[in-house]
Design an enzyme around this catalytic site. Structure first.
Site, PDB file in Angstrom:
ATOM      1  CE  LYS A  33      -4.432   1.196   0.428  1.00 46.90           C
ATOM      2  NZ  LYS A  33      -5.631   0.550  -0.093  1.00 46.90           N
ATOM      3  N   GLY A  60     -20.742   7.162   4.885  1.00 48.34           N
ATOM      4  CA  GLY A  60     -19.902   7.437   3.730  1.00 48.34           C
ATOM      5  C   GLY A  60     -20.556   6.934   2.460  1.00 48.34           C
ATOM      6  CB  VAL A  61     -23.082   7.906   0.273  1.00 52.48           C
ATOM      7  CG1 VAL A  61     -23.935   6.990   1.131  1.00 52.48           C
ATOM      8  CG2 VAL A  61     -23.272   9.361   0.670  1.00 52.48           C
ATOM      9  N   GLY A  62     -19.487   7.672  -0.824  1.00 52.06           N
ATOM     10  CA  GLY A  62     -18.631   7.977  -1.971  1.00 52.06           C
ATOM     11  C   GLY A  62     -18.736   6.864  -2.988  1.00 52.06           C
ATOM     12  CB  VAL A  68     -17.223   1.741  -1.549  1.00 45.99           C
ATOM     13  CG1 VAL A  68     -17.768   0.434  -0.983  1.00 45.99           C
ATOM     14  CG2 VAL A  68     -15.896   1.504  -2.247  1.00 45.99           C
TER      15      VAL A  68
HETATM   16  P1  NAD Z   1     -14.514   7.888  -1.518  1.00 45.00           P
HETATM   17  O1  NAD Z   1     -13.527   8.958  -1.225  1.00 45.00           O
HETATM   18  O2  NAD Z   1     -15.123   7.812  -2.870  1.00 45.00           O
HETATM   19  O3  NAD Z   1     -15.717   7.961  -0.473  1.00 45.00           O
HETATM   20  C1  NAD Z   1     -15.555   8.124   0.895  1.00 45.00           C
HETATM   21  C2  NAD Z   1     -16.736   8.951   1.359  1.00 45.00           C
HETATM   22  O4  NAD Z   1     -16.749   8.998   2.777  1.00 45.00           O
HETATM   23  C3  NAD Z   1     -16.709  10.386   0.858  1.00 45.00           C
HETATM   24  O5  NAD Z   1     -17.963  10.714   0.285  1.00 45.00           O
HETATM   25  C4  NAD Z   1     -16.423  11.192   2.128  1.00 45.00           C
HETATM   26  O6  NAD Z   1     -17.011  12.478   2.093  1.00 45.00           O
HETATM   27  C5  NAD Z   1     -17.033  10.322   3.198  1.00 45.00           C
HETATM   28  N1  NAD Z   1     -16.519  10.490   4.551  1.00 45.00           N
HETATM   29  C6  NAD Z   1     -15.248  10.711   4.970  1.00 45.00           C
HETATM   30  N2  NAD Z   1     -15.190  10.782   6.315  1.00 45.00           N
HETATM   31  C7  NAD Z   1     -16.458  10.586   6.751  1.00 45.00           C
HETATM   32  C8  NAD Z   1     -17.038  10.527   8.035  1.00 45.00           C
HETATM   33  N3  NAD Z   1     -16.322  10.689   9.139  1.00 45.00           N
HETATM   34  N4  NAD Z   1     -18.365  10.290   8.123  1.00 45.00           N
HETATM   35  C9  NAD Z   1     -19.117  10.115   7.020  1.00 45.00           C
HETATM   36  N5  NAD Z   1     -18.609  10.172   5.768  1.00 45.00           N
HETATM   37  C10 NAD Z   1     -17.307  10.402   5.640  1.00 45.00           C
HETATM   38  O7  NAD Z   1     -13.784   6.523  -1.127  1.00 45.00           O
HETATM   39  P2  NAD Z   1     -14.248   5.055  -1.510  1.00 45.00           P
HETATM   40  O8  NAD Z   1     -13.471   4.604  -2.679  1.00 45.00           O
HETATM   41  O9  NAD Z   1     -15.735   4.971  -1.546  1.00 45.00           O
HETATM   42  O10 NAD Z   1     -13.689   4.238  -0.255  1.00 45.00           O
HETATM   43  C11 NAD Z   1     -14.389   4.219   0.968  1.00 45.00           C
HETATM   44  C12 NAD Z   1     -13.735   3.222   1.914  1.00 45.00           C
HETATM   45  O11 NAD Z   1     -13.703   1.933   1.297  1.00 45.00           O
HETATM   46  C13 NAD Z   1     -12.268   3.520   2.269  1.00 45.00           C
HETATM   47  O12 NAD Z   1     -12.017   3.061   3.575  1.00 45.00           O
HETATM   48  C14 NAD Z   1     -11.499   2.700   1.280  1.00 45.00           C
HETATM   49  O13 NAD Z   1     -10.189   2.405   1.739  1.00 45.00           O
HETATM   50  C15 NAD Z   1     -12.359   1.471   1.235  1.00 45.00           C
HETATM   51  N6  NAD Z   1     -12.184   0.686   0.039  1.00 45.00           N
HETATM   52  C16 NAD Z   1     -12.406   1.230  -1.182  1.00 45.00           C
HETATM   53  C17 NAD Z   1     -12.246   0.431  -2.306  1.00 45.00           C
HETATM   54  C18 NAD Z   1     -12.527   0.960  -3.688  1.00 45.00           C
HETATM   55  O14 NAD Z   1     -12.558   0.138  -4.613  1.00 45.00           O
HETATM   56  N7  NAD Z   1     -12.763   2.246  -3.879  1.00 45.00           N
HETATM   57  C19 NAD Z   1     -11.849  -0.903  -2.172  1.00 45.00           C
HETATM   58  C20 NAD Z   1     -11.665  -1.430  -0.908  1.00 45.00           C
HETATM   59  C21 NAD Z   1     -11.822  -0.623   0.194  1.00 45.00           C
END
Ligand code: NAD
Length: 350
Positions: free
Chosen positions: A81, A183-185, A187
Site C-alpha cells: 500500500k 460514507g456514500v462515496g 463504494v
Molecule cells: P470515496 O472517497 O469515494 O468515499 C468516501 C466517502 O466517505 C466520501 O464521500 C467522504 O465524504 C465520506 N466520509 C469521509 N469521512 C467521513 C465521516 N467521518 N463520516 C461520514 N462520511 C465520511 O472513497 P471510496 O473509494 O468509496 O472508499 C471508501 C472506503 O472503502 C475507504 O475506507 C477505502 O479504503 C475502502 N475501500 C475502497 C475500495 C474501492 O474500490 N474504492 C476498495 C476497498 C476498500
C-alpha cells in the site's frame, strides 16, 4: 528513538520505503507487507495526515490488510500500500504525480498500485507516463476487467450485506431491511444505489452533506447525522468511509445486529473484534467483504481481463464470509480473528 519496527502495527513487514521528491515536495510511503504470493498490490491513499507517525501507521495497517485481502480473494498477489502525505489543501499537481510514478517504478515491480481514497482513474493514467506497475486504468469497453475499482467493491459489499442479512436475520430479501450507511462515496454510494433497487430502507451520512442530500433525493434515502449513523436502530450498519471507527465506545453504542461495509481496517484494535463478538453482532471482516475492487484490478494487472471472470470471483464473497461466520460460531472466536488466521495460513505465516 521510536523506530518503525517498534510501532504496534508493524507485523513483520518485508519493507517500508520512505520517499521524498525535492522538486515538488512530495512525500510518500510504500509499505510491502508480504510478497509471498506475488508482487505487493494495493492502492495509493492521498490524504492529509496530522503527523507522520499516523501516515506510517496507516501504510502498515493498510498493506497488511492487502496481504490478507489478496490472499483471501485467491489472487497470486502479495500485499502493499502507498500513502501520499498531502498538504492541508490536498494539492495534487501533474509534477507530483510524475514524481510518485518514478518512486513506484524504482521498486521494479515489487509494488503495483491502484486507486484508493483521494486517487482517481485519471491519476492512474498519469502514473503510466512513469511506470508500468499500475492497475485500475480506465477501460474502453465494459467487458474488460479493471477501471475504477469502486463499483466492483460496491458489488462485493452489496452481496456481502445480503449474505449477512440471510445468515443473521434469516431473510432472503432486502425489501424493508434498514441499512445505515456511513460514507456514500464511490463504494458507499454504489452500495446505496444497489440496495435502493432492492427496496431496502436507507439512512445515509457523509461529511459532504450536499452529496449525501442529492443521493438521498435520487434514491429515496434519509440523511442522518454523522454521529447518529453509527447509533441509530437499524438491521445493518455499513461503514464505507475511513477506518478505525469501531472502538470500545462506538461498539458499545451500536444499535444494529450486523456490521458489514467496505471501509478498510474498521476495527481500531484487535480487541474490538472480540468486543463486537461479545455483543453478538455479526461482523463481516472488511478485507473479505471489500475485495471486489482488488479482484478487478488484480485480474486486469495479471492480464485476465474478462469482466465475467471478475464477477464470478466477486460472487464467491458471500460463501467465503459464510465460511468465516460458521467457523466463528463453531469455535467461539471473533470473525475477524478467524479471517486473520485463514489469511495468515495462506501467506505462510501461521
Ligand atoms: P470515496 O472517497 O469515494 O468515499 C468516501 C466517502 O466517505 C466520501 O464521500 C467522504 O465524504 C465520506 N466520509 C469521509 N469521512 C467521513 C465521516 N467521518 N463520516 C461520514 N462520511 C465520511 O472513497 P471510496 O473509494 O468509496 O472508499 C471508501 C472506503 O472503502 C475507504 O475506507 C477505502 O479504503 C475502502 N475501500 C475502497 C475500495 C474501492 O474500490 N474504492 C476498495 C476497498 C476498500
Amino acid at each position: 528513538m521510536n523506530m518503525m519496527w517498534d510501532l504496534p502495527d508493524f507485523d513483520g513487514h518485508e519493507a517500508v520505503h520512505f520517499f521524498h521528491d525535492v522538486e515538488t515536495g512530495l512525500s510518500a510511503i510504500v509499505a510491502l507487507h508480504s510478497t509471498h504470493l506475488g508482487p505487493g498490490a494495493g492502492g495509493t491513499r492521498f490524504w492529509h495526515y496530522e503527523n507522520r507517525t499516523t501516515a506510517v501507521t496507516d501504510a502498515l495497517r493498510l498493506s497488511r490488510g492487502m496481504s490478507f485481502k489478496n490472499a483471501m480473494a485467491g489472487l497470486p498477489l502479495g500485499g502493499g500500500k502507498a500513502v501520499i502525505l498531502a498538504d492541508r489543501n490536498r494539492t495534487k499537481t501533474p509534477a507530483m504525480l510524475a514524481a510518485f510514478g518514478r518512486m513506484i517504478d524504482s521498486l521494479a515491480g515489487r509494488y503495483v498500485t491502484a486507486e484508493d481514497v483521494g486517487m482517481t482513474a485519471a491519476d492512474m493514467v498519469a502514473l503510466t507516463q512513469e511506470t508500468k506497475f499500475v492497475s485500475g486504468l480506465p477501460v474502453s469497453d465494459s467487458s474488460e476487467a479493471g477501471g475504477d475499482p469502486g463499483p466492483f467493491t460496491a458489488m462485493g459489499v452489496y452481496l456481502g450485506v445480503k449474505a449477512a442479512v440471510a445468515h443473521k436475520l434469516g431473510r432472503d430479501s432486502m425489501e424493508g431491511v434498514h441499512v445505515a450507511i456511513q460514507g456514500v462515496g464511490s463504494v458507499g454510494g454504489g452500495l446505496a444505489r444497489l440496495l435502493a433497487k432492492d427496496g431496502a430502507q436507507l439512512s445515509i451520512a457523509d461529511i459532504n452533506k450536499n452529496h449525501a442530500q442529492s443521493l438521498a433525493s435520487e434514491i429515496g434515502a434519509t440523511v442522518v447525522g454523522l454521529d447518529d449513523v453509527m447509533r441509530i436502530e437499524a438491521d445493518v450498519f455499513s461503514p464505507n468511509a475511513l477506518g478505525a471507527i469501531l472502538d470500545k465506545v462506538s461498539i458499545a453504542h451500536l444499535n444494529a445486529p450486523i456490521v458489514a461495509g467496505g471501509a478498510n481496517n474498521q476495527l481500531a484494535t484487535p480487541e474490538d473484534g472480540q468486543r463486537i463478538f461479545d455483543r453478538d453482532i455479526l461482523f463481516a471482516p472488511d478485507y473479505v467483504i471489500n475485495s471486489g475492487g482488488i479482484i478487478s484490478v488484480g485480474l486486469e494487472y495479471l492480464g485476465d481481463d474478462d469482466v465475467n471472470e471478475v464477477n464470478r470471483r466477486i460472487s464467491r464473497i458471500p460463501e467465503r464470509l459464510t465460511e468465516i461466520w460458521e467457523e466463528s460460531a463453531a469455535r467461539t472466536l471473533p470473525s475477524a480473528e478467524v479471517a486473520d488466521n485463514m489469511a495468515r495460513k495462506l501467506i505462510g505465516r501461521s
